[in-house]
Motif scaffolding. Sequence first.
Motif, PDB file in Angstrom:
ATOM      1  N   MET A  30       0.829  -1.206   0.000  1.00 47.61           N
ATOM      2  CA  MET A  30       0.000   0.000   0.000  1.00 47.61           C
ATOM      3  C   MET A  30       0.864   1.258   0.000  1.00 47.61           C
ATOM      4  O   MET A  30       0.559   2.223  -0.701  1.00 47.61           O
ATOM      5  CB  MET A  30      -0.938   0.000   1.202  1.00 47.61           C
ATOM      6  N   LEU A  31       1.947   1.262   0.762  1.00 52.32           N
ATOM      7  CA  LEU A  31       2.834   2.422   0.795  1.00 52.32           C
ATOM      8  C   LEU A  31       3.514   2.624  -0.549  1.00 52.32           C
ATOM      9  O   LEU A  31       3.665   3.760  -1.012  1.00 52.32           O
ATOM     10  CB  LEU A  31       3.885   2.266   1.900  1.00 52.32           C
ATOM     11  N   ASN A  32       3.936   1.547  -1.190  1.00 47.54           N
ATOM     12  CA  ASN A  32       4.579   1.673  -2.497  1.00 47.54           C
ATOM     13  C   ASN A  32       3.608   2.218  -3.531  1.00 47.54           C
ATOM     14  O   ASN A  32       3.974   3.060  -4.343  1.00 47.54           O
ATOM     15  CB  ASN A  32       5.125   0.314  -2.955  1.00 47.54           C
ATOM     16  N   LYS A  33       2.376   1.757  -3.508  1.00 45.17           N
ATOM     17  CA  LYS A  33       1.383   2.249  -4.466  1.00 45.17           C
ATOM     18  C   LYS A  33       1.101   3.720  -4.229  1.00 45.17           C
ATOM     19  O   LYS A  33       0.988   4.498  -5.160  1.00 45.17           O
ATOM     20  CB  LYS A  33       0.094   1.441  -4.379  1.00 45.17           C
ATOM     21  N   SER A  34       0.951   4.121  -2.980  1.00 42.12           N
ATOM     22  CA  SER A  34       0.659   5.524  -2.693  1.00 42.12           C
ATOM     23  C   SER A  34       1.845   6.407  -3.066  1.00 42.12           C
ATOM     24  O   SER A  34       1.671   7.508  -3.557  1.00 42.12           O
ATOM     25  CB  SER A  34       0.289   5.719  -1.226  1.00 42.12           C
ATOM     26  N   GLY A  35       3.055   5.922  -2.871  1.00 40.98           N
ATOM     27  CA  GLY A  35       4.240   6.686  -3.274  1.00 40.98           C
ATOM     28  C   GLY A  35       4.316   6.839  -4.772  1.00 40.98           C
ATOM     29  O   GLY A  35       4.655   7.889  -5.296  1.00 40.98           O
ATOM     30  N   TYR A  36       3.956   5.780  -5.479  1.00 43.53           N
ATOM     31  CA  TYR A  36       3.982   5.835  -6.941  1.00 43.53           C
ATOM     32  C   TYR A  36       2.935   6.811  -7.442  1.00 43.53           C
ATOM     33  O   TYR A  36       3.185   7.611  -8.327  1.00 43.53           O
ATOM     34  CB  TYR A  36       3.716   4.442  -7.513  1.00 43.53           C
ATOM     35  N   MET A  37       1.760   6.778  -6.854  1.00 38.27           N
ATOM     36  CA  MET A  37       0.698   7.684  -7.288  1.00 38.27           C
ATOM     37  C   MET A  37       1.075   9.127  -6.992  1.00 38.27           C
ATOM     38  O   MET A  37       0.762  10.014  -7.765  1.00 38.27           O
ATOM     39  CB  MET A  37      -0.620   7.330  -6.602  1.00 38.27           C
ATOM     40  N   ALA A  38       1.727   9.360  -5.873  1.00 37.91           N
ATOM     41  CA  ALA A  38       2.133  10.722  -5.534  1.00 37.91           C
ATOM     42  C   ALA A  38       3.120  11.254  -6.562  1.00 37.91           C
ATOM     43  O   ALA A  38       3.009  12.397  -6.996  1.00 37.91           O
ATOM     44  CB  ALA A  38       2.726  10.772  -4.132  1.00 37.91           C
TER      45      ALA A  38
END
Length: 63
Positions: free
Chosen positions: A24-32
Amino acid sequence: MALSGVFFLNLLIILLIVGTVMVMLNKSGYMASRDNERLVKIEKDIEEIKKTVEYIKSKLEEI
């Protein structure tokens, strides 16, 4: 023997939770970062539009 089974089950659950959080953290970082790229593109477009408007204003003043 049953105690070691419970231990491994708890360990498996903990690893599953940690893995889920990392995903979840990796996905949110990528989206940011993707959103930041989009914002940079929009800012460049705005600057280009401002230049075009100034050019049109200068042409209208000549007329």
